[in-house]
Design a protein around this motif. Structure first.
Motif, PDB file in Angstrom:
ATOM      1  N   LEU A  82       0.706  -1.077  -0.075  1.00 41.43           N
ATOM      2  CA  LEU A  82       0.107   0.047  -0.085  1.00 41.43           C
ATOM      3  C   LEU A  82       0.802   1.141   0.059  1.00 41.43           C
ATOM      4  CD1 LEU A  82      -2.820   1.333  -0.061  1.00 41.43           C
ATOM      5  CD2 LEU A  82      -2.832   0.821   2.607  1.00 41.43           C
ATOM      6  N   GLN A  83       0.800   1.937  -1.081  1.00 46.35           N
ATOM      7  CA  GLN A  83       1.470   3.124  -1.215  1.00 46.35           C
ATOM      8  C   GLN A  83       0.518   4.237  -1.821  1.00 46.35           C
ATOM      9  OE1 GLN A  83       4.933   2.905  -3.809  1.00 46.35           O
ATOM     10  NE2 GLN A  83       5.995   1.619  -2.555  1.00 46.35           N
ATOM     11  N   LEU A  84       0.776   5.458  -1.369  1.00 45.95           N
ATOM     12  CA  LEU A  84      -0.392   6.649  -1.893  1.00 45.95           C
ATOM     13  C   LEU A  84       0.720   7.575  -2.436  1.00 45.95           C
ATOM     14  CD1 LEU A  84      -2.551   7.118   1.529  1.00 45.95           C
ATOM     15  CD2 LEU A  84      -2.822   5.865  -0.652  1.00 45.95           C
ATOM     16  N   PRO A  85      -0.010   8.525  -3.576  1.00 46.51           N
ATOM     17  CA  PRO A  85       0.751   9.328  -4.114  1.00 46.51           C
ATOM     18  C   PRO A  85       1.116  10.479  -3.225  1.00 46.51           C
ATOM     19  CG  PRO A  85      -1.528   9.138  -4.865  1.00 46.51           C
ATOM     20  CD  PRO A  85      -1.324   8.160  -3.868  1.00 46.51           C
ATOM     21  N   GLY A  86       2.313  11.091  -3.347  1.00 49.75           N
ATOM     22  CA  GLY A  86       2.744  12.165  -2.485  1.00 49.75           C
ATOM     23  C   GLY A  86       2.521  13.549  -3.193  1.00 49.75           C
ATOM     24  N   ALA A  87       2.402  14.472  -2.362  1.00 45.56           N
ATOM     25  CA  ALA A  87       2.243  16.019  -2.901  1.00 45.56           C
ATOM     26  C   ALA A  87       3.264  16.314  -4.245  1.00 45.56           C
ATOM     27  CB  ALA A  87       2.286  16.980  -1.829  1.00 45.56           C
ATOM     28  N   HIS A  88       4.538  15.665  -4.263  1.00 39.99           N
ATOM     29  CA  HIS A  88       5.137  15.948  -5.282  1.00 39.99           C
ATOM     30  C   HIS A  88       5.046  14.900  -6.478  1.00 39.99           C
ATOM     31  CE1 HIS A  88       6.996  19.574  -3.298  1.00 39.99           C
ATOM     32  NE2 HIS A  88       6.955  18.442  -2.373  1.00 39.99           N
ATOM     33  N   GLY A  89       4.019  14.179  -6.462  1.00 37.62           N
ATOM     34  CA  GLY A  89       3.658  13.269  -7.580  1.00 37.62           C
ATOM     35  C   GLY A  89       4.433  11.650  -7.560  1.00 37.62           C
ATOM     36  N   THR A  90       5.052  11.432  -6.377  1.00 36.88           N
ATOM     37  CA  THR A  90       5.572  10.066  -6.523  1.00 36.88           C
ATOM     38  C   THR A  90       4.931   9.175  -5.410  1.00 36.88           C
ATOM     39  OG1 THR A  90       7.139  10.705  -4.783  1.00 36.88           O
ATOM     40  CG2 THR A  90       7.981  10.826  -7.164  1.00 36.88           C
ATOM     41  N   ASP A  91       4.861   8.074  -5.545  1.00 33.53           N
ATOM     42  CA  ASP A  91       4.067   7.221  -4.892  1.00 33.53           C
ATOM     43  C   ASP A  91       5.058   6.986  -3.538  1.00 33.53           C
ATOM     44  OD1 ASP A  91       1.659   6.950  -6.180  1.00 33.53           O
ATOM     45  OD2 ASP A  91       2.216   4.942  -7.153  1.00 33.53           O
ATOM     46  N   THR A  92       4.396   6.899  -2.354  1.00 36.22           N
ATOM     47  CA  THR A  92       5.064   7.000  -1.083  1.00 36.22           C
ATOM     48  C   THR A  92       4.656   5.845  -0.276  1.00 36.22           C
ATOM     49  OG1 THR A  92       5.631   9.314  -1.391  1.00 36.22           O
ATOM     50  CG2 THR A  92       6.157   8.209   1.098  1.00 36.22           C
ATOM     51  N   PRO A  93       5.642   5.069   0.216  1.00 33.52           N
ATOM     52  CA  PRO A  93       5.199   3.911   1.395  1.00 33.52           C
ATOM     53  C   PRO A  93       4.535   4.777   2.571  1.00 33.52           C
ATOM     54  CG  PRO A  93       7.455   3.434   0.548  1.00 33.52           C
ATOM     55  CD  PRO A  93       6.916   4.922   0.109  1.00 33.52           C
ATOM     56  N   LEU A  94       3.550   4.005   3.024  1.00 31.14           N
ATOM     57  CA  LEU A  94       2.641   4.510   4.210  1.00 31.14           C
ATOM     58  C   LEU A  94       3.590   4.410   5.315  1.00 31.14           C
ATOM     59  CD1 LEU A  94      -0.466   3.166   4.191  1.00 31.14           C
ATOM     60  CD2 LEU A  94      -0.279   5.651   4.015  1.00 31.14           C
ATOM     61  N   VAL A  95       4.538   3.553   5.461  1.00 33.80           N
ATOM     62  CA  VAL A  95       5.369   3.492   6.568  1.00 33.80           C
ATOM     63  C   VAL A  95       6.886   3.420   6.240  1.00 33.80           C
ATOM     64  CG1 VAL A  95       6.139   1.926   8.371  1.00 33.80           C
ATOM     65  CG2 VAL A  95       3.821   2.174   7.845  1.00 33.80           C
ATOM     66  N   SER A  96       7.691   4.320   6.727  1.00 33.03           N
ATOM     67  CA  SER A  96       8.861   4.488   6.355  1.00 33.03           C
ATOM     68  C   SER A  96       9.668   3.353   6.791  1.00 33.03           C
ATOM     69  CB  SER A  96       9.650   5.744   7.049  1.00 33.03           C
ATOM     70  OG  SER A  96      11.080   5.922   6.728  1.00 33.03           O
ATOM     71  N   PRO A  97      10.499   2.579   5.847  1.00 32.91           N
ATOM     72  CA  PRO A  97      11.208   1.349   6.185  1.00 32.91           C
ATOM     73  C   PRO A  97      12.604   1.481   6.969  1.00 32.91           C
ATOM     74  CG  PRO A  97      11.574   1.963   3.770  1.00 32.91           C
ATOM     75  CD  PRO A  97      10.488   3.051   4.339  1.00 32.91           C
ATOM     76  N   ASP A  98      12.717   2.740   6.969  1.00 32.59           N
ATOM     77  CA  ASP A  98      13.993   3.044   7.459  1.00 32.59           C
ATOM     78  C   ASP A  98      14.040   3.591   9.239  1.00 32.59           C
ATOM     79  OD1 ASP A  98      15.426   2.193   5.433  1.00 32.59           O
ATOM     80  OD2 ASP A  98      15.281   4.354   4.474  1.00 32.59           O
ATOM     81  N   ALA A  99      12.533   3.674   9.472  1.00 33.27           N
ATOM     82  CA  ALA A  99      12.111   4.559  10.788  1.00 33.27           C
ATOM     83  C   ALA A  99      11.794   3.327  11.856  1.00 33.27           C
ATOM     84  CB  ALA A  99      11.267   5.681  10.529  1.00 33.27           C
ATOM     85  N   PRO A 100      11.978   3.416  13.038  1.00 32.70           N
ATOM     86  CA  PRO A 100      11.228   2.556  14.126  1.00 32.70           C
ATOM     87  C   PRO A 100      10.092   2.875  14.434  1.00 32.70           C
ATOM     88  CG  PRO A 100      13.073   3.979  15.062  1.00 32.70           C
ATOM     89  CD  PRO A 100      12.974   4.297  13.557  1.00 32.70           C
ATOM     90  N   ALA A 101       9.593   4.003  13.952  1.00 35.35           N
ATOM     91  CA  ALA A 101       8.202   4.638  14.172  1.00 35.35           C
ATOM     92  C   ALA A 101       7.664   5.455  13.107  1.00 35.35           C
ATOM     93  CB  ALA A 101       8.254   5.089  15.696  1.00 35.35           C
ATOM     94  N   THR A 102       6.508   5.270  12.734  1.00 35.80           N
ATOM     95  CA  THR A 102       5.950   6.220  11.688  1.00 35.80           C
ATOM     96  C   THR A 102       4.587   6.610  12.023  1.00 35.80           C
ATOM     97  OG1 THR A 102       6.911   5.297   9.764  1.00 35.80           O
ATOM     98  CG2 THR A 102       5.055   6.676   9.386  1.00 35.80           C
ATOM     99  N   VAL A 103       4.334   8.014  12.257  1.00 35.10           N
ATOM    100  CA  VAL A 103       3.062   8.703  12.773  1.00 35.10           C
ATOM    101  C   VAL A 103       2.254   8.919  11.273  1.00 35.10           C
ATOM    102  CG1 VAL A 103       1.976  10.691  13.805  1.00 35.10           C
ATOM    103  CG2 VAL A 103       4.201   9.620  14.809  1.00 35.10           C
ATOM    104  N   LEU A 104       0.998   8.330  11.291  1.00 32.22           N
ATOM    105  CA  LEU A 104       0.197   8.670  10.401  1.00 32.22           C
ATOM    106  C   LEU A 104      -0.897   9.515  10.783  1.00 32.22           C
ATOM    107  CD1 LEU A 104      -0.110   5.066   8.602  1.00 32.22           C
ATOM    108  CD2 LEU A 104       1.418   6.891   8.127  1.00 32.22           C
TER     109      LEU A 104
END
Length: 286
Positions: A135-157
């Protein structure tokens, strides 16, 4: 099904033929949530294997689902949404929104929720749920972005109704610009904790891009205009300013895409931003 001649050109009739009955709708609901294998579908819906096989076969034949082989011995398939299936997600979310408001609720238009509401119960059951991997969503700059950062131990949505809109008397809708500004100001503290932030609304990417540029938002703003996230997590919505909007909530997820904490409803925005930082630090420290 016996049809009147006029039904042959009626889109509602043709859509109803594809959806068939409520079991088909529930199958699509579960596939959207990431339950794409036969046993998982059977467990979530409570269907017999025979009936589930029939429903899956019909949905594949209708072009709404496709089968993808994931195991050869024995042969096992995953059932994935096609483009036609993905295009049904706004319909599923609209059905949920109608059910929440008119069947499970009292008909009141609101962007928040009471503690005894079905929406509140559903959202607070999310901890332990894993977001679909693809599951990825389009970002404001036009690229699809993963909902959860793969490099971060925590992501706030954090989901919000939309910026730059006069909401009028809809309870709980106002405050989206304030929320983004507060997350922007706290961004260095989130970074120091190793946490990432994603702001999510059903606004179009060009609307988000203009806001992000004007407000110098340092974290990604993602568009759920296609309602993929709303369908995947059965998130609460309301209809305002011409489209379905996310109600304001905050999810804290770990690096494995598992929801660890939920803040909903978000009525005190400054407190919610501070609390989400505390919970993100707690999650990152695990």
């Amino acid at each position: 099904m016996r049809m009147h001649n006029a039904d042959e050109t009626c889109g509602i009739t043709q859509a109803a033929l594809v959806l068939g009955d409520w079991w088909n709708v529930l199958v699509l609901r579960e596939v959207a949530r990431g339950h794409v294998r036969f046993d998982a579908l059977a467990a979530e819906i409570g269907l017999s294997r025979k009936v589930l096989s029939e429903r899956l076969g019909r949905l594949v034949a209708s072009g709404v689902l496709t089968r993808s082989l994931y195991q050869r011995r024995p042969v096992r398939y995953e059932y994935l949404l096609t483009d036609a299936g993905t295009a049904l997600l706004p319909l599923l979310v609209a059905m949920q929104d109608w059910g929440d408001r008119w069947v499970l609720g009292d008909g009141t238009l609101t962007a928040t929720a009471e503690a005894d509401s079905a929406e509140h119960t559903r959202v607070h059951a999310l901890p332990g749920t894993r977001l679909p991997a693809d599951l990825q969503l389009p970002g404001a700059h036009g690229t699809d972005t993963p909902l959860v950062s793969p490099d971060a131990p925590a992501t706030v949505l954090f989901t919000y109704p939309g910026t730059g809109i006069e909401w009028g008397p809809i309870p709980g809708a106002a405050g989206c610009t304030l929320e983004n500004r507060l997350f922007r100001e706290a961004w260095p503290d989130f970074e120091q904790a190793g946490a990432q932030i994603r702001g999510i609304s059903t606004q179009l990417t060009e609307e988000q891009r203009e806001f992000a540029s004007t407000e110098k938002i340092p974290y990604p703003l993602l568009s759920d205009a296609s309602h993929q996230l709303a369908a995947a997590l059965r998130l609460p919505t309301f209809r305002g300013a011409g489209r379905l909007r996310h109600k304001r909530l905050i999810l804290i997820t770990d690096a494995e895409r598992t929801v660890r904490h939920v803040l909903f409803p978000v009525d005190d925005i400054p407190h919610a931003v501070t609390e989400s930082l505390r919970l993100a630090k707690e999650c990152a420290a695990l």
